[in-house]
Design a protein around this motif. Structure first.
Motif, PDB file in Angstrom:
ATOM      1  N   HIS A 110       0.860  -1.273   0.141  1.00  0.00           N
ATOM      2  CA  HIS A 110      -0.093   0.041   0.040  1.00  0.00           C
ATOM      3  C   HIS A 110       0.736   1.292   0.008  1.00  0.00           C
ATOM      4  O   HIS A 110       0.725   1.884   0.955  1.00  0.00           O
ATOM      5  CB  HIS A 110      -0.959  -0.082   1.175  1.00  0.00           C
ATOM      6  N   PRO A 111       1.809   1.389  -0.991  1.00  0.00           N
ATOM      7  CA  PRO A 111       2.710   2.477  -0.840  1.00  0.00           C
ATOM      8  C   PRO A 111       1.992   3.707  -1.456  1.00  0.00           C
ATOM      9  O   PRO A 111       0.890   3.896  -2.022  1.00  0.00           O
ATOM     10  CB  PRO A 111       3.720   2.199  -2.112  1.00  0.00           C
ATOM     11  N   ARG A 112       2.659   4.796  -0.796  1.00  0.00           N
ATOM     12  CA  ARG A 112       1.925   6.108  -1.249  1.00  0.00           C
ATOM     13  C   ARG A 112       2.988   6.775  -1.958  1.00  0.00           C
ATOM     14  O   ARG A 112       3.994   6.709  -1.918  1.00  0.00           O
ATOM     15  CB  ARG A 112       1.949   6.899   0.429  1.00  0.00           C
ATOM     16  N   ILE A 113       2.142   7.252  -3.028  1.00  0.00           N
ATOM     17  CA  ILE A 113       3.038   8.028  -4.114  1.00  0.00           C
ATOM     18  C   ILE A 113       2.819   9.535  -4.081  1.00  0.00           C
ATOM     19  O   ILE A 113       1.635   9.819  -3.910  1.00  0.00           O
ATOM     20  CB  ILE A 113       2.899   7.262  -5.332  1.00  0.00           C
ATOM     21  N   ALA A 114       3.791  10.254  -4.655  1.00  0.00           N
ATOM     22  CA  ALA A 114       3.540  11.647  -5.052  1.00  0.00           C
ATOM     23  C   ALA A 114       3.878  11.686  -6.663  1.00  0.00           C
ATOM     24  O   ALA A 114       4.570  11.021  -7.043  1.00  0.00           O
ATOM     25  CB  ALA A 114       4.892  12.556  -4.451  1.00  0.00           C
ATOM     26  N   VAL A 115       2.661  12.342  -7.061  1.00  0.00           N
ATOM     27  CA  VAL A 115       2.598  12.630  -8.557  1.00  0.00           C
ATOM     28  C   VAL A 115       2.654  13.895  -8.728  1.00  0.00           C
ATOM     29  O   VAL A 115       1.824  14.695  -8.528  1.00  0.00           O
ATOM     30  CB  VAL A 115       1.408  11.727  -8.915  1.00  0.00           C
ATOM     31  N   ASP A 116       3.702  14.461  -9.422  1.00  0.00           N
ATOM     32  CA  ASP A 116       4.025  15.855  -9.900  1.00  0.00           C
ATOM     33  C   ASP A 116       3.743  16.070 -11.186  1.00  0.00           C
ATOM     34  O   ASP A 116       4.650  15.144 -12.054  1.00  0.00           O
ATOM     35  CB  ASP A 116       5.305  16.212  -9.305  1.00  0.00           C
ATOM     36  N   VAL A 117       3.110  16.963 -11.442  1.00  0.00           N
ATOM     37  CA  VAL A 117       2.944  17.364 -13.149  1.00  0.00           C
ATOM     38  C   VAL A 117       3.798  18.695 -13.154  1.00  0.00           C
ATOM     39  O   VAL A 117       3.463  19.660 -12.800  1.00  0.00           O
ATOM     40  CB  VAL A 117       1.443  17.436 -13.609  1.00  0.00           C
ATOM     41  N   PHE A 118       4.690  18.521 -14.011  1.00  0.00           N
ATOM     42  CA  PHE A 118       5.311  19.717 -14.505  1.00  0.00           C
ATOM     43  C   PHE A 118       4.852  19.945 -16.199  1.00  0.00           C
ATOM     44  O   PHE A 118       4.796  19.278 -16.849  1.00  0.00           O
ATOM     45  CB  PHE A 118       6.815  19.412 -14.907  1.00  0.00           C
ATOM     46  N   ALA A 119       4.607  21.312 -16.390  1.00  0.00           N
ATOM     47  CA  ALA A 119       3.898  21.979 -17.643  1.00  0.00           C
ATOM     48  C   ALA A 119       4.543  23.289 -17.823  1.00  0.00           C
ATOM     49  O   ALA A 119       4.978  23.682 -16.915  1.00  0.00           O
ATOM     50  CB  ALA A 119       2.562  21.821 -17.601  1.00  0.00           C
ATOM     51  N   GLY A 120       4.311  23.719 -18.999  1.00  0.00           N
ATOM     52  CA  GLY A 120       4.873  25.014 -19.621  1.00  0.00           C
ATOM     53  C   GLY A 120       3.928  26.218 -19.075  1.00  0.00           C
ATOM     54  O   GLY A 120       4.100  27.550 -19.483  1.00  0.00           O
ATOM     55  N   SER A 121       2.849  25.843 -18.819  1.00  0.00           N
ATOM     56  CA  SER A 121       1.565  26.623 -18.199  1.00  0.00           C
ATOM     57  C   SER A 121       0.768  26.395 -17.064  1.00  0.00           C
ATOM     58  O   SER A 121       0.780  25.118 -16.858  1.00  0.00           O
ATOM     59  CB  SER A 121       0.494  27.300 -19.450  1.00  0.00           C
ATOM     60  N   ALA A 122       0.223  27.103 -16.475  1.00  0.00           N
ATOM     61  CA  ALA A 122      -0.627  26.859 -15.123  1.00  0.00           C
ATOM     62  C   ALA A 122      -1.834  26.083 -15.636  1.00  0.00           C
ATOM     63  O   ALA A 122      -2.059  24.936 -14.817  1.00  0.00           O
ATOM     64  CB  ALA A 122      -0.895  28.168 -14.333  1.00  0.00           C
ATOM     65  N   ASP A 123      -2.435  26.719 -16.652  1.00  0.00           N
ATOM     66  CA  ASP A 123      -3.727  25.918 -17.128  1.00  0.00           C
ATOM     67  C   ASP A 123      -3.146  24.391 -17.670  1.00  0.00           C
ATOM     68  O   ASP A 123      -3.970  23.318 -17.361  1.00  0.00           O
ATOM     69  CB  ASP A 123      -4.170  26.683 -18.252  1.00  0.00           C
ATOM     70  N   GLU A 124      -2.297  24.291 -18.341  1.00  0.00           N
ATOM     71  CA  GLU A 124      -1.887  23.009 -18.759  1.00  0.00           C
ATOM     72  C   GLU A 124      -1.383  21.782 -17.603  1.00  0.00           C
ATOM     73  O   GLU A 124      -1.889  20.813 -17.623  1.00  0.00           O
ATOM     74  CB  GLU A 124      -0.407  22.888 -19.550  1.00  0.00           C
ATOM     75  N   ALA A 125      -0.696  22.424 -16.547  1.00  0.00           N
ATOM     76  CA  ALA A 125      -0.224  21.702 -15.390  1.00  0.00           C
ATOM     77  C   ALA A 125      -1.647  21.158 -14.532  1.00  0.00           C
ATOM     78  O   ALA A 125      -2.018  20.166 -14.125  1.00  0.00           O
ATOM     79  CB  ALA A 125       0.487  22.490 -14.428  1.00  0.00           C
ATOM     80  N   ARG A 126      -2.732  22.133 -14.294  1.00  0.00           N
ATOM     81  CA  ARG A 126      -4.002  21.959 -13.806  1.00  0.00           C
ATOM     82  C   ARG A 126      -4.923  20.980 -14.679  1.00  0.00           C
ATOM     83  O   ARG A 126      -5.228  19.909 -14.242  1.00  0.00           O
ATOM     84  CB  ARG A 126      -4.827  23.415 -13.552  1.00  0.00           C
ATOM     85  N   THR A 127      -4.894  21.167 -15.885  1.00  0.00           N
ATOM     86  CA  THR A 127      -5.557  20.340 -16.833  1.00  0.00           C
ATOM     87  C   THR A 127      -5.109  18.772 -16.647  1.00  0.00           C
ATOM     88  O   THR A 127      -5.893  17.659 -16.406  1.00  0.00           O
ATOM     89  CB  THR A 127      -5.808  20.708 -18.175  1.00  0.00           C
TER      90      THR A 127
END
Length: 121
Positions: free
Chosen positions: A50-67
């Motif tokens: 039952h591992p806990r993971i961090a999933v980080d999204v890196f993008a060129g714009s705030a909207d792209e990262a949010r979506t």
């Protein structure tokens, strides 16, 4: 026990047609969008984990990262069954996607935390 990073990162790559991995590449700005999957804790038992993971999204714009981070969250919450070298039994979102700091102001980052219940295939 299956390595959760080696299971989830390739699944994200194939599902979202983005690069993903456990380490942030040195040339991150040239590889955007990029999704980092990193184990940050959780429990292991004899036949399941039952591992806990961090999933980080890196993008060129705030909207792209949010979506993208929202799309990844939605897909992870429905993920069940065989995936790579594991069988996913459940995914729980412990902390939904939120804006996270990053040293380069041209890179936007959103991070979330999940608990993945899985066993070896």
């Amino acid at each position: 026990m299956a390595d959760v990073e080696a299971v989830v990162a390739p699944w994200i790559e194939g599902t979202f047609d983005v690069m993903a991995g456990a380490e942030t590449p040195a040339d991150l700005e040239a590889r955007l969008p990029f999704v980092r999957v990193e184990r940050i804790g959780g429990a292991d038992a004899r036949f399941a984990g039952h591992p806990r993971i961090a999933v980080d999204v890196f993008a060129g714009s705030a909207d792209e990262a949010r979506t993208l981070s929202s799309s990844v969250r939605d897909a992870l919450l429905f993920l069940r069954g065989p995936v790579g070298e594991a069988v996913i039994r459940d995914v729980r979102c412990d902390a939904g996607p939120s804006r996270q700091p990053w040293a380069n102001p041209a890179v936007y980052r959103r991070g979330a935390a999940y608990t993945v219940s899985l066993r070896a295939a």
